[in-house]
Design a protein around this motif. Structure first.
Motif, PDB file in Angstrom:
ATOM      1  N   ALA A 392       0.841  -1.199   0.000  1.00  0.00           N
ATOM      2  CA  ALA A 392       0.000   0.000   0.000  1.00  0.00           C
ATOM      3  C   ALA A 392       0.875   1.247   0.000  1.00  0.00           C
ATOM      4  CB  ALA A 392      -0.911  -0.002   1.222  1.00  0.00           C
ATOM      5  N   ALA A 393       0.355   2.314  -0.580  1.00  0.00           N
ATOM      6  CA  ALA A 393       1.138   3.538  -0.726  1.00  0.00           C
ATOM      7  C   ALA A 393       1.558   4.131   0.609  1.00  0.00           C
ATOM      8  CB  ALA A 393       0.338   4.568  -1.521  1.00  0.00           C
ATOM      9  N   ASP A 394       0.789   3.897   1.670  1.00  0.00           N
ATOM     10  CA  ASP A 394       1.110   4.502   2.964  1.00  0.00           C
ATOM     11  C   ASP A 394       1.901   3.568   3.881  1.00  0.00           C
ATOM     12  OD1 ASP A 394      -0.896   2.680   3.477  1.00  0.00           O
ATOM     13  OD2 ASP A 394      -2.140   4.044   4.663  1.00  0.00           O
ATOM     14  N   ASP A 395       2.302   2.412   3.384  1.00  0.00           N
ATOM     15  CA  ASP A 395       3.047   1.494   4.239  1.00  0.00           C
ATOM     16  C   ASP A 395       4.430   2.070   4.555  1.00  0.00           C
ATOM     17  OD1 ASP A 395       2.887  -1.570   5.151  1.00  0.00           O
ATOM     18  OD2 ASP A 395       4.959  -1.075   4.632  1.00  0.00           O
ATOM     19  N   PRO A 396       4.937   1.885   5.784  1.00  0.00           N
ATOM     20  CA  PRO A 396       6.269   2.400   6.130  1.00  0.00           C
ATOM     21  C   PRO A 396       7.393   1.890   5.221  1.00  0.00           C
ATOM     22  CG  PRO A 396       5.075   1.819   8.113  1.00  0.00           C
ATOM     23  CD  PRO A 396       4.225   1.358   6.963  1.00  0.00           C
TER      24      PRO A 396
END
Length: 497
Positions: A392-396
């Motif tokens: 996902a785009a917001d994964d660390p």
């Protein structure tokens, strides 16, 4: 590998080091002990064992180095003709090449990277001095048309004493890429290499004096950031700071520089995207992706640590990528494997922490995902080449700089989504794209917010091409002729006739 280099590497590997490394600071043209008498060990990442000791500097050592640089600026160096500065830099390039094998072995022991990569860095450093040698006598001013009764012109003058804070991932090449243009401009310098990789900065300083550089023009203080780096960037006589490192440390450098209104060049890392479109030469793209993330074990500010790939080619591409990553050879850098160790135990723990946290969030590791050791000795700080797929785009793993051999894969539907994903972090250092569509390539180059764009080749360009970042990746440009202007102050003169 060259037979002489192979012999030196084998000797260093069997002995656990090399003889004759400098163990003092380099101040006023000579190696000197730390004022307080302290020292620290430098550890070979391929074994986890110390191979040398270096002087531990503090504010007093920094003060000595800056004073030496000030004296040199007012001495023969400040009066030297630009063409003579260029001749000294040319001689330095030749000496670096003549000592390239020994420098490469020292770099390999300090950093851990494969000896072939280390040799490439050394030759790149030589090229930097050669390139900026040609710029020394071409820093021309301009005349300004104000009418026949006024003569107006500009002059480029050296900014003064410069500070160079060098990271541990590319010690000799990063030192050269900022030091050479500073010298071409007529500045003097104090270099503070990273505490885990001090050897080649000291060796380079000695070679510069051998090339004809007057004593005090280049000084090197080794030690730790708090004890040596902080006093250097806070010193009132330093007029320009070039820093490469983390965002957090860069912010502290900025705050220290503000007190003295000191100029800055900051290169603060990245989370760089490498876009692969469905129309790309996928075999070439695969080679590009592998090199972009696994060279120097991923410890590169501009590493292609995010693969942004179109869905229609994603599954087959990642299948091949995983197979190739799993087959990469790992080992001590002096044996010239495809992937060497991580530079320190602390960095290894950081890399491992990111991946273990990803596993805890339920993310699947496509390949790798574990710390390991040199298969021949069971020693060293190694991490397997790793791929985490379809994130996902917001994964660390997508958003944060890991600085290790860990690739985040983002799957997108179409070109516009690829551009959006490329711009989807706070960093803006470099970006790459593989496509056969020139219009898409140039549109990507226009729309992506980074300092440098690579098309159909990653790590393209060289010392001739300006390099630097936007947003959290910093500001200012190194390399190219643009770099020389960082070390000049422009003076305007208007004369009434």
């Amino acid at each position: 590998m060259n037979a002489d280099l192979q012999r030196l590497a084998a000797e260093a590997l069997s002995r656990g080091g090399i003889d004759g490394l400098p163990d003092g600071h380099f101040i006023d043209g000579a190696f000197v002990a730390a004022r307080a008498g302290g020292s620290f060990e430098s550890v070979d990442p391929g074994t986890g064992k110390a191979f040398a000791r270096f002087a531990a500097g503090d504010a007093d050592d920094v003060a000595d180095a800056v004073s030496s640089a000030e004296r040199a600026l007012a001495g023969p160096w400040g009066r030297m003709k630009p063409a003579e500065r260029g001749r000294i830099l040319t001689a330095a390039a030749a000496l670096i090449r003549a000592n390239a094998h020994r420098l490469a072995v020292a770099e390999c022991l300090d950093v851990g990277k494969p000896i072939g990569e280390a040799l490439g860095d050394v030759m790149g450093a030589a090229r930097a001095f050669e390139y900026y040698a040609g710029a020394a006598d071409k820093l021309e001013g301009e005349t300004i048309p104000l009418g026949r009764d006024t003569f107006a012109f500009t002059v480029n003058e050296p900014v003064g004493v410069t500070a160079h804070i060098v990271p541990w991932n590319y010690p000799i090449s990063t030192t050269a890429r900022s030091l050479a243009p500073a010298l071409a401009a007529g500045c003097t310098a104090v270099v503070k290499p990273a505490e885990t990789t001090p050897a080649t900065a000291l060796m380079l300083a000695a070679l510069l004096v051998e090339a004809g550089l007057p004593a005090g023009v280049v000084n090197v203080v080794t030690g730790f950031g708090g004890e040596a780096g902080a006093p250097l960037v806070a010193h009132a006589a330093v007029r320009h700071i070039t820093f490469t490192g983390s965002v957090a440390t860069g912010q502290r450098v900025m705050k220290a520089a503000a007190d003295n209104v000191t100029r800055l060049t900051l290169e603060l890392g990245g989370k760089s995207p490498l876009v692969v479109l469905a129309d790309a030469d996928l075999d070439a793209a695969l080679e590009g992706v592998l090199g972009a993330i696994y060279e120097n074990a991923g410890q590169i500010c501009s590493a292609g640590s995010r693969l942004v790939i179109e869905r229609s080619v994603h599954a087959a591409f990642v299948e091949k990528l995983v197979a190739r990553a799993a087959a990469l050879t790992i080992g001590h850098g002096l044996r010239n494997p495809q992937v060497g160790p991580v530079n320190s135990a602390a960095q290894l723990a950081k890399v491992e922490g990111f991946v273990e946290a990803a596993k805890a969030r339920g993310l699947a590791v496509a390949v790798g995902g574990k710390r390991t050791t040199d298969p021949e000795t069971g020693l060293g700080w190694f991490y397997e080449p790793t791929v985490l797929d379809d994130l996902a785009a917001d994964d660390p793993i997508v958003q944060e700089e890991i600085f290790g051999p860990v690739l985040a894969v983002q799957v997108v539907d179409g070109f516009e989504a690829a551009v959006a994903a490329a711009n989807g972090t706070q960093y803006g250092l470099v970006a790459g794209i593989y496509t056969r569509d020139l219009s898409k390539a140039l549109t990507f180059a226009r729309d992506v917010d980074v300092g440098q764009v690579y098309v159909n080749e990653y790590f393209a360009g060289g010392i001739e091409v300006p390099f630097g970042g936007n947003r959290l990746s910093g500001f200012g440009r190194e390399k190219g002729l643009q770099a020389v202007t960082s070390y000049c102050k422009l003076k305007s003169v208007a004369v009434r006739l």
